[in-house]
Design a protein around this motif. Structure first.
Motif, PDB file in Angstrom:
ATOM      1  N   SER A  18      62.854  24.456  52.842  1.00 33.97           N
ATOM      2  CA  SER A  18      63.260  24.921  51.511  1.00 33.97           C
ATOM      3  C   SER A  18      63.252  23.716  50.578  1.00 33.97           C
ATOM      4  O   SER A  18      63.353  22.568  51.010  1.00 33.97           O
ATOM      5  CB  SER A  18      64.631  25.593  51.536  1.00 33.97           C
TER       6      SER A  18
ATOM      7  N   ASN B 200      66.503  27.490  44.538  1.00 31.76           N
ATOM      8  CA  ASN B 200      66.051  27.199  45.900  1.00 31.76           C
ATOM      9  C   ASN B 200      64.901  28.116  46.297  1.00 31.76           C
ATOM     10  O   ASN B 200      64.986  29.335  46.150  1.00 31.76           O
ATOM     11  CB  ASN B 200      67.198  27.357  46.894  1.00 31.76           C
ATOM     12  N   TYR B 201      63.843  27.506  46.811  1.00 27.87           N
ATOM     13  CA  TYR B 201      62.692  28.242  47.333  1.00 27.87           C
ATOM     14  C   TYR B 201      62.628  27.987  48.827  1.00 27.87           C
ATOM     15  O   TYR B 201      62.710  26.841  49.277  1.00 27.87           O
ATOM     16  CB  TYR B 201      61.397  27.735  46.693  1.00 27.87           C
ATOM     17  N   SER B 202      62.468  29.050  49.597  1.00 21.75           N
ATOM     18  CA  SER B 202      62.378  28.929  51.053  1.00 21.75           C
ATOM     19  C   SER B 202      61.025  29.427  51.529  1.00 21.75           C
ATOM     20  O   SER B 202      60.509  30.423  51.030  1.00 21.75           O
ATOM     21  CB  SER B 202      63.467  29.757  51.735  1.00 21.75           C
TER      22      SER B 202
END
Length: 132
Positions: free
Chosen positions: A33, A12-14
């Motif tokens: 995200s 996961n990238y936020s």
């Protein structure tokens, strides 16, 4: 957001968005995200200028236990008469890089083809068009 700057990691990238008001106060205005899934990918420039001397090809998403990655590279002119088996350099778990030097391919312009082998198994291909 350049994936390579995060070592091609999955998960996961936020991203959070902020701005500053006229008084210099930072205010949050939103965010998002995204889930990045695994898989093998290859990256590099689609075009390059011969004056640059070289370019890099990367493969990511390989098994972190891969021991050796090779990047045989040649130009489309006269097929594989100028093939060079470039030994990859591990830059992160599952990520390997090779630098293609034009001089080692007679400084030819045109298509440069790179096949990629991870522990002697075909893993991908990259093509770059080199011009003057």
């Amino acid at each position: 957001i350049p994936f390579r700057e995060y070592n091609f990691e999955t998960g996961n990238y936020s991203t959070h968005l902020y701005f500053f008001d006229q008084s210099g106060n930072m205010l949050g205005v939103g965010g998002t995200s995204v889930a990045v899934k695994g898989g093998i990918g290859v990256s590099g420039p689609k075009t390059a200028n011969i004056s640059a001397d070289s370019y890099d090809v990367l493969i990511y998403g390989l098994d972190p236990n891969v021991k050796r990655v090779q990047f045989p590279t040649w130009t489309s002119n006269k097929d594989q008469d100028d093939i060079e088996w470039i030994e990859g350099v591990k830059v992160a778990p599952g990520v390997w890089k090779a630098t293609v030097f034009f001089q080692r391919h007679n400084s030819e312009v045109g298509s440069y083809i790179t096949h990629i082998y991870a522990d002697n198994k075909y893993a991908g291909v990259w093509t770059c068009n080199v011009n003057r």
